[in-house]
Design an enzyme around this catalytic site. Structure first.
Site, PDB file in Angstrom:
ATOM      1  CG  ASP A  82      65.645  33.844  44.463  1.00 35.22           C
ATOM      2  OD1 ASP A  82      66.473  33.218  43.786  1.00 35.22           O
ATOM      3  OD2 ASP A  82      64.978  34.793  44.017  1.00 35.22           O
ATOM      4  CG  ASP A  84      69.184  32.985  37.788  1.00 35.34           C
ATOM      5  OD1 ASP A  84      69.021  32.623  36.612  1.00 35.34           O
ATOM      6  OD2 ASP A  84      69.278  34.169  38.103  1.00 35.34           O
TER       7      ASP A  84
HETATM    8  N1  GLY Z   1      69.278  35.380  40.449  1.00 36.96           N
HETATM    9  C1  GLY Z   1      69.153  36.679  39.905  1.00 36.96           C
HETATM   10  C2  GLY Z   1      70.415  37.209  39.375  1.00 36.96           C
HETATM   11  O1  GLY Z   1      71.392  36.526  39.212  1.00 36.96           O
HETATM   12  O2  GLY Z   1      70.444  38.408  39.119  1.00 36.96           O
END
Ligand code: GLY
Length: 400
Positions: A120, A180
């Site tokens: 992230d 993601d």
């Molecule tokens: N990347 C985590 C979400 O979209 O909740």
């Protein structure tokens, strides 16, 4: 055609055209809607800034749940979105006060440049420092971003051909890669160019190709998590973490995929990425369970539809992605993407989704869903919904 109908056909067509034009004229122009939504957003974030508790350990707002504002430390995966939204308000207004606030909240994320414990870091740093660099040219931001990309690159395993998403979930996952993760590649492409680190580009392309090979189903929807064996690169399992079931289409996952492959095409001009983005767009836009206002349910396969919660954050991400994707396709396809994104923006800027300043904990959009299976953040505002909403408004406004 019976002869009476044939005779009346021109008159009927004319009446339909007049009616359609009349309906269009009755709708406010999108430009006015965007200007008004940006002004409302600025008022709302002024309110947020005035009410945000000064807590150096958790300085950044994430959501407003059960009547409580939830604030987070820089290590939270969503930490970059609030500073990023402040940068977008600076871009929208040109007012120095937004730049000052954006700089203040961006600075909280500085330690994350050395964070090698999560994928992230791309979200965190590119939304905050990345927008800051784009809008100010601040050279100090550049080194934070380059360090962040270096941290992220340590998570790439060439045997798997992908960046590892999480280190948590030991026992449940071995080498999880989530859809993601496509969103973190934008930082890597920027760093490959700016830092002359060409292999960041190569590993991003490899990650995107591995994801095409393993994440997508025949209908072009995406699984959420693919767990790999890091010794062999083999897929261990295809599951969900935030969707309703392993085989379901979690709405935000589809949105991340659409946005991610749009960026891949921007960066490489490889037709396979354009095709991937268009296939995901078609899955979402033509889905029989997409509501009329084009704000998806949190998961396209929730059996409670039409009573399932929505995810306004997914709508904002999709709108923003389509407003970029339309620039890469033929005019007739672009028109479809534009009208879909416009419809989403008309919904999101309506009182049904856009909060009155002073309500909604200071956030812009209502009705997002964070992690439904964990019963967490259901039908609430979330900072990433606001971020992509502002981005979509600016993309629509800047395109005229
Ligand atoms: N990347 C985590 C979400 O979209 O909740």
């Amino acid at each position: 055609m019976p002869s009476l109908l044939r005779l009346l056909r021109p008159a009927l067509l004319f009446a339909a055209a007049v009616l359609t034009a009349g309906l269009r004229a009755a709708e406010p122009a999108l430009k006015d809607i965007i200007d008004s939504a940006l002004a409302t957003s600025a008022r709302q974030y002024e309110w947020m800034l005035a009410h945000l508790p000064a807590d150096p350990a958790k300085p950044l707002p994430r959501t407003f749940e059960h009547g409580t504002l939830v604030t987070i430390p820089s290590a939270d995966w969503t930490s970059g979105f609030f500073p990023g939204s402040l940068w977008y308000l600076y871009e929208a207004t040109g007012e120095a006060k937004w730049r000052a606030s954006a700089e203040k909240f961006t600075a909280y994320l500085e330690p994350e440049q050395h964070n090698t414990g999560t994928h992230d870091v791309g979200f965190m740093l590119y939304c905050s420092y990345g927008n800051g660099l784009r809008l100010t040219g601040n050279a100090a931001y550049k080194s934070v971003l380059l360090n962040g990309a270096k941290s992220l690159s340590t998570r790439f395993n060439p045997t798997v051909g992908a960046i590892k998403s999480w280190d948590h979930g030991v026992g449940k996952f071995t080498y999880p890669v989530i859809i993601d993760n496509m969103m973190n590649l934008e930082l890597m492409f920027w760093a490959a160019r700016e830092g002359k680190v060409g292999h960041y580009r190569d590993l991003s392309i490899k990650h995107a190709d591995t994801t095409i090979a393993n994440h997508f189903r025949a209908d072009h929807s995406t699984f959420h998590v693919i767990d790999y064996d890091p010794q062999t690169g083999q897929v261990i399992k295809k599951v969900t973490h935030q969707g309703t079931s392993d085989d379901s289409a979690w709405a935000r996952g589809q949105a991340w995929g659409l946005y991610g492959y749009t960026v891949m095409y921007r960066e490489t001009k490889e037709p396979r990425y354009l095709a991937q983005a268009q296939q995901i767009a078609a899955f979402v836009m033509n889905h029989p369970r997409l509501p009329a206002d084009k704000v998806p349910y949190w998961d396209f396969d929730d059996v409670r539809i039409p009573l399932a919660p929505r995810d306004s954050s997914a709508a904002a991400i999709i709108a923003s992605a389509l407003l970029e994707l339309r620039g890469y396709v033929a005019a007739s396809t672009a028109a479809g993407y534009t009208s879909f994104a416009e419809a989403q923006l008309r919904s999101l800027t309506s009182p049904a989704y856009l909060a009155e300043p002073g309500t909604n904990g200071g956030f812009l959009l209502k009705h997002a869903t964070g992690n439904h299976p964990k019963n967490s953040e259901i039908d609430v505002p979330i900072n990433y919904g606001d971020y992509y909403f502002l981005e979509a408004l600016l993309r629509a406004r800047n395109a005229g």
